[in-house]
Write an enzyme that holds these catalytic residues in place. Structure first.
Site, PDB file in Angstrom:
ATOM      1  N   TYR A 184       0.827  -1.208   0.000  1.00 35.20           N
ATOM      2  CA  TYR A 184       0.000   0.000   0.000  1.00 35.20           C
ATOM      3  C   TYR A 184       0.860   1.256   0.000  1.00 35.20           C
ATOM      4  O   TYR A 184       1.683   1.470   0.901  1.00 35.20           O
ATOM      5  CB  TYR A 184      -0.934   0.000   1.213  1.00 35.20           C
ATOM      6  CG  TYR A 184      -2.026   1.017   1.078  1.00 35.20           C
ATOM      7  CD1 TYR A 184      -3.120   0.774   0.257  1.00 35.20           C
ATOM      8  CD2 TYR A 184      -1.959   2.238   1.739  1.00 35.20           C
ATOM      9  CE1 TYR A 184      -4.119   1.719   0.104  1.00 35.20           C
ATOM     10  CE2 TYR A 184      -2.960   3.179   1.592  1.00 35.20           C
ATOM     11  CZ  TYR A 184      -4.039   2.917   0.777  1.00 35.20           C
ATOM     12  OH  TYR A 184      -5.025   3.849   0.632  1.00 35.20           O
ATOM     13  N   TYR A 227      -5.528   5.716  -7.803  1.00 37.47           N
ATOM     14  CA  TYR A 227      -5.748   5.620  -6.359  1.00 37.47           C
ATOM     15  C   TYR A 227      -7.109   4.989  -6.090  1.00 37.47           C
ATOM     16  O   TYR A 227      -8.080   5.669  -5.825  1.00 37.47           O
ATOM     17  CB  TYR A 227      -5.629   6.990  -5.709  1.00 37.47           C
ATOM     18  CG  TYR A 227      -5.796   6.957  -4.210  1.00 37.47           C
ATOM     19  CD1 TYR A 227      -5.106   6.031  -3.431  1.00 37.47           C
ATOM     20  CD2 TYR A 227      -6.630   7.853  -3.553  1.00 37.47           C
ATOM     21  CE1 TYR A 227      -5.251   5.992  -2.050  1.00 37.47           C
ATOM     22  CE2 TYR A 227      -6.773   7.823  -2.179  1.00 37.47           C
ATOM     23  CZ  TYR A 227      -6.082   6.894  -1.434  1.00 37.47           C
ATOM     24  OH  TYR A 227      -6.225   6.851  -0.065  1.00 37.47           O
TER      25      TYR A 227
END
Ligand code: ZN
Lengths: 297, 136
Positions: A198, A248
């Site tokens: 992440y 994103y």
């Protein structure tokens, strides 16, 4: 659970299928943060107490982590740049990525400061889009046309505290989540061929490398040097470009890329012989963490 | 232009803001395990006791980490950038967000010793900020 949500739903869906509560579960995400107005610049933290001192944005939380990491371990902005450059290079090989123009370390260093020590090219994109994946039994998946991908291990760990916990800045629950996933999968970090970590900000990749056991505490900055996390390196990371350069989708595309790598569908960005992939997610300020080990089915 | 955020003063946090108004930093201290705590909370995060007192602290601590805002996330801070936000670790243990005043942003360092100063913002609110403390 912010950027941990996709993996947490993968965990819940896997348990639902394993228990017989469901035959198949569709996990679905959609966001319009780009055209709908970003929500990511609000007062950081909970309640009104942090904005009093001008503390706003997710970037600032990660900037605090980066600064302390630099102080304790000697991590540098040039090492953060390595993460941004690797993700962009991978995105350049991904036709679906939003940002495909290659960047250099110098481009990173020349990009404007957002929240010092984080520059613009340390920050993820803000995107519109949707992602879905379907979880079912391995038996059922083997009867389908596409190569199945097995969920070998899943883990999540959450912290109810922010600055009340002296270790909050280093998000130690990430290590707990990764260890739980490894334990369930019966594998170790050295077994992993490719990782989707992440990356809301570059520093997050460096911290995840440490928490996921690819290097020791404090060594994440040195780990990313020398092309180690680029395609062709010892541990290719965020092979589709990640939150930093692909899109994103709050970590959901990290799961998708894990699946694609293990199916061998990635073309120019394929990691040869990829059989095990670690995927990690983190959200809600620094407080929710999740991880999964995926395997070629 | 929007005003800068001010704390919402409640029964729970009023002792903190009354103390700063009088030039004192007070934090909750658990009567069960004697630990100071911050953020302000009804129960002790370590032993869960609801029994706490408001106790004065030294106001001294060290900058644990710091950032400098260049991006304007809130219009009221438009004329302040670049401004710093620091995470201070007080000598008594708790961490709190604040700003360091009286020194250029480029002189900030992790672990630098600081001591509290009080800046009146409104009749009701006085903000605790910190300045570098030499010789420690
Ligand atoms: Zn207690």
């Amino acid at each position: 659970m912010g950027g941990a949500t996709g993996l947490v739903l993968l965990q819940l869906a896997s348990f639902a299928v394993a228990s017989g509560a469901a035959n198949a579960v569709a996990c679905v995400f959609g966001d319009a943060a780009r055209t709908g107005g970003s929500r990511f610049s609000a007062a950081a933290g909970w309640g009104d107490s942090w904005g009093i001192w001008g503390m706003f944005s997710a970037a600032a939380n990660s900037a605090l982590t980066a600064r302390r990491h630099m102080h304790e371990f000697g991590t540098t902005s040039l090492q953060l740049a390595e993460v941004a450059v690797a993700c962009r290079r991978h995105a350049s090989l991904n036709e679906a990525a939003s940002m495909r123009e290659p960047i250099t370390v110098e481009d990173h260093q020349a990009s404007r400061m957002v929240v010092d020590p984080l520059r613009l090219l340390d920050c993820c994109l803000i995107s519109d889009g949707g992602v879905a994946f379907i979880v079912t039994s391995l038996e059922r998946a083997r009867a389908l046309r596409r190569r199945p991908v097995a969920v070998l291990g899943v883990g999540q760990a959450n912290s109810p505290e922010t600055i009340g916990n002296p270790a909050w800045w280093y998000v130690p629950h990430q290590e707990t989540a990764a260890q739980a996933a490894y334990r369930m999968a019966g594998v170790a970090p050295r077994d992993i061929h490719v990782a989707q970590l992440y990356d809301n900000f570059t520093i997050s990749v460096i911290v995840w490398l440490e928490h996921a056991g690819f290097c020791k505490r404090g060594e994440g900055g040195a780990f990313v040097e020398g092309g180690r996390i680029r395609l062709g390196g010892a541990l290719p990371v965020n092979t589709a470009g990640g939150n930093l350069s692909e899109s994103y989708m709050q970590g959901w595309l990290h799961i998708v890329e894990g699946v694609r790598q293990l199916r061998g569908e990635c073309g120019a960005r394929q990691v040869p012989g990829a059989e095990l992939c670690l995927v990690t997610g983190r959200g809600m300020t620094l407080n929710c963490a999740a991880a999964a080990v995926l395997a070629r089915g | 232009m929007a005003d800068k955020p001010l704390p919402t003063i409640t029964d729970e946090n009023r002792p903190f803001w009354e103390a700063t108004r009088h030039g004192e930093l007070r934090l909750q201290r658990c009567r069960q395990c004697d630990r100071y705590r911050y953020p302000i909370a009804a129960s002790c995060p370590r032993c869960l006791s609801l029994d706490a007192e408001w106790a004065a602290v030294s106001g001294r601590g060290r900058v644990f980490s710091y950032v400098v805002f260049h991006q304007v996330y809130h219009q009221a801070f438009k004329d302040d950038v670049p401004y710093n936000v620091v995470l201070v670790r007080l000598d008594e243990g708790p961490f709190m967000f604040s700003n360091v005043v009286g020194v250029g942003n480029e002189q900030l360092r992790c672990d630098m010793p600081v001591t509290v100063v009080f800046e009146r913002v409104t009749d009701e609110v006085t903000l605790p900020r910190f300045r570098p403390e030499d010789n420690r």
